[in-house]
Each structure stands twice: as structure tokens, then as C-alpha cells.
Design a protein around this motif. Structure first.
Motif, mmCIF file in Angstrom:
data_model
loop_
_atom_site.group_PDB
_atom_site.id
_atom_site.type_symbol
_atom_site.label_atom_id
_atom_site.label_comp_id
_atom_site.label_asym_id
_atom_site.label_seq_id
_atom_site.Cartn_x
_atom_site.Cartn_y
_atom_site.Cartn_z
ATOM 1 N N ALA A 158 -0.265 -28.039 18.802
ATOM 2 C CA ALA A 158 0.650 -27.586 19.160
ATOM 3 C C ALA A 158 0.783 -27.910 20.878
ATOM 4 O O ALA A 158 2.511 -27.797 21.159
ATOM 5 C CB ALA A 158 0.303 -26.779 18.740
ATOM 6 N N TYR A 159 -0.291 -27.509 21.480
ATOM 7 C CA TYR A 159 -0.123 -28.202 23.301
ATOM 8 C C TYR A 159 1.047 -29.244 23.086
ATOM 9 O O TYR A 159 1.405 -30.095 23.996
ATOM 10 C CB TYR A 159 -0.960 -28.049 23.726
ATOM 11 C CG TYR A 159 -1.077 -26.165 24.209
ATOM 12 C CD1 TYR A 159 -1.797 -26.118 22.972
ATOM 13 C CD2 TYR A 159 -1.185 -25.454 25.747
ATOM 14 C CE1 TYR A 159 -2.152 -24.595 23.362
ATOM 15 C CE2 TYR A 159 -1.226 -24.605 25.915
ATOM 16 C CZ TYR A 159 -1.722 -23.754 24.303
ATOM 17 O OH TYR A 159 -1.462 -22.552 25.141
ATOM 18 N N PHE A 184 4.277 -29.802 22.334
ATOM 19 C CA PHE A 184 5.226 -28.623 23.259
ATOM 20 C C PHE A 184 5.651 -29.312 24.496
ATOM 21 O O PHE A 184 6.101 -29.805 24.758
ATOM 22 C CB PHE A 184 4.605 -27.602 23.499
ATOM 23 C CG PHE A 184 4.923 -26.432 24.342
ATOM 24 C CD1 PHE A 184 4.458 -26.261 26.008
ATOM 25 C CD2 PHE A 184 6.688 -25.779 23.807
ATOM 26 C CE1 PHE A 184 5.485 -25.761 27.166
ATOM 27 C CE2 PHE A 184 6.732 -24.907 24.784
ATOM 28 C CZ PHE A 184 6.298 -24.561 25.847
ATOM 29 N N GLU A 204 13.645 -26.532 32.171
ATOM 30 C CA GLU A 204 12.857 -25.121 32.243
ATOM 31 C C GLU A 204 12.850 -24.217 33.841
ATOM 32 O O GLU A 204 13.542 -22.562 33.636
ATOM 33 C CB GLU A 204 11.954 -25.180 31.915
ATOM 34 C CG GLU A 204 10.955 -25.663 30.685
ATOM 35 C CD GLU A 204 11.884 -24.092 29.667
ATOM 36 O OE1 GLU A 204 11.445 -23.530 29.376
ATOM 37 O OE2 GLU A 204 12.301 -24.892 28.260
ATOM 38 N N ALA A 264 16.218 -23.055 34.504
ATOM 39 C CA ALA A 264 16.664 -21.443 34.154
ATOM 40 C C ALA A 264 16.576 -20.589 34.348
ATOM 41 O O ALA A 264 16.587 -18.997 34.209
ATOM 42 C CB ALA A 264 16.218 -21.692 32.399
ATOM 43 N N MET A 265 14.764 -20.343 34.557
ATOM 44 C CA MET A 265 13.648 -19.638 35.341
ATOM 45 C C MET A 265 14.640 -18.628 36.285
ATOM 46 O O MET A 265 14.447 -17.414 36.707
ATOM 47 C CB MET A 265 12.642 -19.960 35.087
ATOM 48 C CG MET A 265 11.486 -19.769 34.304
ATOM 49 S SD MET A 265 9.801 -19.481 34.553
ATOM 50 C CE MET A 265 9.114 -21.421 34.188
ATOM 51 N N ALA A 309 17.741 -16.674 35.518
ATOM 52 C CA ALA A 309 17.046 -15.238 35.474
ATOM 53 C C ALA A 309 17.276 -14.174 36.432
ATOM 54 O O ALA A 309 16.777 -13.709 36.168
ATOM 55 C CB ALA A 309 15.808 -16.034 34.405
ATOM 56 N N ILE A 338 13.545 -14.024 38.476
ATOM 57 C CA ILE A 338 12.085 -13.994 38.263
ATOM 58 C C ILE A 338 11.452 -14.257 39.775
ATOM 59 O O ILE A 338 10.683 -14.190 39.904
ATOM 60 C CB ILE A 338 11.660 -14.489 37.538
ATOM 61 C CG1 ILE A 338 11.099 -15.907 36.915
ATOM 62 C CG2 ILE A 338 12.003 -14.035 36.217
ATOM 63 C CD1 ILE A 338 10.382 -16.571 35.805
ATOM 64 N N ARG A 346 11.657 -9.838 31.085
ATOM 65 C CA ARG A 346 11.331 -10.082 31.919
ATOM 66 C C ARG A 346 10.443 -11.335 32.179
ATOM 67 O O ARG A 346 10.059 -12.216 31.850
ATOM 68 C CB ARG A 346 10.613 -9.528 33.576
ATOM 69 C CG ARG A 346 10.802 -9.988 34.789
ATOM 70 C CD ARG A 346 9.705 -8.785 35.824
ATOM 71 N NE ARG A 346 8.931 -9.954 36.180
ATOM 72 C CZ ARG A 346 9.085 -9.862 37.024
ATOM 73 N NH1 ARG A 346 10.048 -10.241 38.237
ATOM 74 N NH2 ARG A 346 7.493 -10.706 38.037
ATOM 75 N N ASP A 370 12.141 -14.151 29.984
ATOM 76 C CA ASP A 370 12.687 -14.629 31.498
ATOM 77 C C ASP A 370 11.652 -15.683 32.351
ATOM 78 O O ASP A 370 11.641 -16.823 32.193
ATOM 79 C CB ASP A 370 12.983 -14.007 32.305
ATOM 80 C CG ASP A 370 14.477 -13.564 32.060
ATOM 81 O OD1 ASP A 370 15.267 -12.059 32.647
ATOM 82 O OD2 ASP A 370 15.189 -13.949 30.846
ATOM 83 N N MET A 371 10.198 -15.597 32.167
ATOM 84 C CA MET A 371 9.278 -16.286 32.769
ATOM 85 C C MET A 371 8.758 -17.162 31.950
ATOM 86 O O MET A 371 7.843 -17.932 32.502
ATOM 87 C CB MET A 371 7.944 -15.175 33.244
ATOM 88 C CG MET A 371 8.298 -13.900 34.230
ATOM 89 S SD MET A 371 7.052 -13.551 34.966
ATOM 90 C CE MET A 371 6.375 -12.230 33.759
ATOM 91 N N ARG A 372 9.196 -16.989 30.976
ATOM 92 C CA ARG A 372 8.159 -18.142 29.803
ATOM 93 C C ARG A 372 7.237 -17.627 29.139
ATOM 94 O O ARG A 372 5.911 -18.404 29.449
ATOM 95 C CB ARG A 372 8.951 -19.393 30.165
ATOM 96 C CG ARG A 372 9.825 -20.057 30.096
ATOM 97 C CD ARG A 372 10.661 -19.388 29.485
ATOM 98 N NE ARG A 372 12.140 -20.562 29.418
ATOM 99 C CZ ARG A 372 12.971 -19.850 30.054
ATOM 100 N NH1 ARG A 372 13.734 -18.766 30.828
ATOM 101 N NH2 ARG A 372 14.699 -20.802 30.037
ATOM 102 N N PRO A 404 4.487 -19.691 26.022
ATOM 103 C CA PRO A 404 5.534 -20.173 25.504
ATOM 104 C C PRO A 404 5.013 -20.867 24.159
ATOM 105 O O PRO A 404 5.732 -21.454 23.269
ATOM 106 C CB PRO A 404 6.173 -21.280 26.316
ATOM 107 C CG PRO A 404 5.071 -21.394 27.384
ATOM 108 C CD PRO A 404 4.764 -20.612 27.513
ATOM 109 N N VAL A 405 3.765 -21.588 24.304
ATOM 110 C CA VAL A 405 3.176 -22.994 23.211
ATOM 111 C C VAL A 405 2.816 -21.776 21.698
ATOM 112 O O VAL A 405 3.697 -21.447 20.914
ATOM 113 C CB VAL A 405 2.065 -23.286 23.644
ATOM 114 C CG1 VAL A 405 1.832 -24.001 22.105
ATOM 115 C CG2 VAL A 405 2.551 -24.202 24.825
ATOM 116 N N HIS A 406 2.292 -20.807 22.326
ATOM 117 C CA HIS A 406 1.772 -20.602 20.190
ATOM 118 C C HIS A 406 2.220 -18.420 20.390
ATOM 119 O O HIS A 406 2.199 -18.210 19.838
ATOM 120 C CB HIS A 406 -0.159 -20.217 20.375
ATOM 121 C CG HIS A 406 -0.220 -21.238 19.997
ATOM 122 N ND1 HIS A 406 0.351 -22.078 18.271
ATOM 123 C CD2 HIS A 406 -1.215 -22.222 20.560
ATOM 124 C CE1 HIS A 406 -0.844 -23.218 18.117
ATOM 125 N NE2 HIS A 406 -1.461 -22.740 19.112
#
Lengths: 76, 175
Positions: free
Chosen positions: A45-46, A49, A58, A61-62, A65, A67, B151, B154-156, B159-161
Motif C-alpha cells: 500500500a505504501y 501510494f 501536494e 494544495a496544503m 489550505a 496550514i 485542518r 488539509d494537513m493530509r 494519507p496512506v491507511h
């Protein structure tokens, strides 16, 4: 009444000869099962990804937002 | 925070009162009855699975009938009837192995008592929650948790699992 003489010696050895192979095989089976049901899917899975991961996209995008503290969104 | 302390204090006070009540009752009883005091320096009878031959027989003071039976025991055992053999066994032993092992239904009473007390404690805590505790911290209000969740997305976070893996970033909703 004439009962057979019970076993007086070798009781621990007999128990070990019976239980140790079972214990070892069960432990190995448990480890193998955990490896192939948990760790291998997780590693896959990793890998999947991060194969399609665009870090810059990414990050942007962050950033939009809002942050981060060092980099503010493009509007401000 | 001081209220749980108050509760435990009241509970300990209850226990102390009940204990003192029990003790006073015991004392009053012992003054009225003549108690048999056990001399622990002498050998005692014990009923245990791992010691089949106790130090002393179960019945120490024999009646005349029992003494006659003991005299008969000194002779040929084949002359003893089955009832006499059983009587001799009961003189020296209190319980047979089967009787020692049989157990009782006491666990039901114990478990029932435990559940009753747990339920009562639960009711007390419920009352506390309604009438004693103040409001929750502002970080647990819906407004704050909404902003917090946004928040995290937004911070992800994970994100994998984990957390952000369940959020669809294109359609902006949960998968």
C-alpha cells in the motif's frame, strides 16, 4: 486387583517430544500468517501510494489550505 | 475533580461504619457465648486434597459406642461390617475426596453481588455526570471539532491507511 504399574520416568521428555514440535510449527505459522496478511499488504500500500505521489502538487494544495506558518496562501 | 475524592471518602466512611458495626456485634456475641479458642501450637485436623493423612483424627471426644468401635478396630478388619467401616472413616475424616472436590454455587452469589454494586456505582456516576460536572472543554464542542477535522484533512494526516485516506480530495467529501 492388579493394575498396571504407571509410568514413573521420562514424563517430561514425553511431554516435550509431543508439545515442542507443535509449539514450533504453530509459532512459525503465526509469524507467516502475520507477515502475509499484515506486513506485505501494508508495504504494498505504501509503495503504491508513493508511486503516483507528486510532492510539489501536494505542497501547493496544503499551502493554499493555509496550514503552514512560514508560507501563506497565494491570496494573502 | 474534588467530587470523586468526596465520593471515595463517603464510600470509605460507609465501609468503616459497617466494619465497626460488625465488630461491635461480634464483641457483644462473644461476651454472651463461650467461644472455643483454637490452640495453634497443637497439631490440627486439615481437610486438604494434597495431605491424605491428617495429623489428628476429626473426632477427638469419642462416645462409649465409638470407643467400643475403636476397640473392635484393633481386631480383625474382616469382622467389621460396611457401616462400621464407614463410621470409622467418618471418625477420622470430615469429608471424603469427592465431598472436598464438589464445590458450591457460591460464585453465583458473589458475581450477583459484584454486578449489583457495579450497577449502583454506575447510577451514582450518572447522577454525578448530570448534576455535578461542569461543561466540557471548548475543544470538544462541535464547532471546534469541525474546524479541527478540516485542518487535519488539509494537513493530509495519515494519507496512506488512516484519516486522510478516507477523504476524497476531488469531490471534497468522505469516500
Amino acid at each position: 486387583m492388579s493394575l498396571a504399574k504407571p509410568a514413573m520416568r521420562g514424563l517430561l521428555g514425553k511431554r516435550l517430544r509431543f508439545h515442542l514440535p507443535i509449539a514450533f510449527t504453530l509459532s512459525l505459522v503465526a509469524a507467516a500468517a502475520f507477515k502475509f496478511t499484515v506486513t506485505e499488504p501494508r508495504k504494498q500500500a505504501y509503495a503504491d501510494f508513493y508511486k503516483q505521489y507528486d510532492a510539489v502538487k501536494e505542497f501547493n494544495a496544503m499551502k493554499e489550505a493555509g496550514i503552514f506558518e512560514s508560507v501563506r496562501p497565494s491570496g494573502e | 475533580v474534588c467530587l470523586p475524592a468526596c465520593l471515595s471518602l463517603s464510600l470509605s466512611l460507609c465501609l468503616f461504619l459497617s466494619l465497626s458495626l460488625c465488630l461491635s456485634l461480634c464483641l457483644s456475641l462473644s461476651l454472651s457465648l463461650s467461644l472455643y479458642v483454637l490452640d495453634c501450637s497443637l497439631p490440627q485436623y486439615n481437610c486438604r486434597l494434597d495431605t491424605p493423612l491428617p495429623d489428628v483424627p476429626f473426632v477427638r471426644e469419642l462416645t462409649n459406642q465409638q470407643r467400643a468401635l475403636k476397640e473392635k478396630e484393633k481386631g480383625d478388619w474382616r469382622s467389621l461390617t460396611k457401616e462400621e467401616k464407614l463410621a470409622l472413616y467418618r471418625l477420622t475424616h470430615q469429608f471424603s475426596y469427592a465431598e472436598m472436590r464438589q464445590g458450591s454455587s457460591e460464585w453465583k452469589t458473589v458475581l450477583g453481588g459484584v454486578f449489583i454494586m457495579l450497577g449502583f456505582s454506575g447510577l451514582l456516576l450518572w447522577w454525578q455526570r448530570v448534576y455535578v460536572y461542569g461543561p466540557v472543554p471548548r475543544t470538544l464542542t462541535p464547532d471546534w471539532t469541525e474546524k479541527q477535522t478540516q485542518r487535519m484533512i488539509d494537513m493530509r494526516v495519515n494519507p496512506v491507511h488512516g484519516f486522510s485516506a478516507h477523504w476524497d480530495y476531488d469531490r471534497k467529501q468522505w469516500k
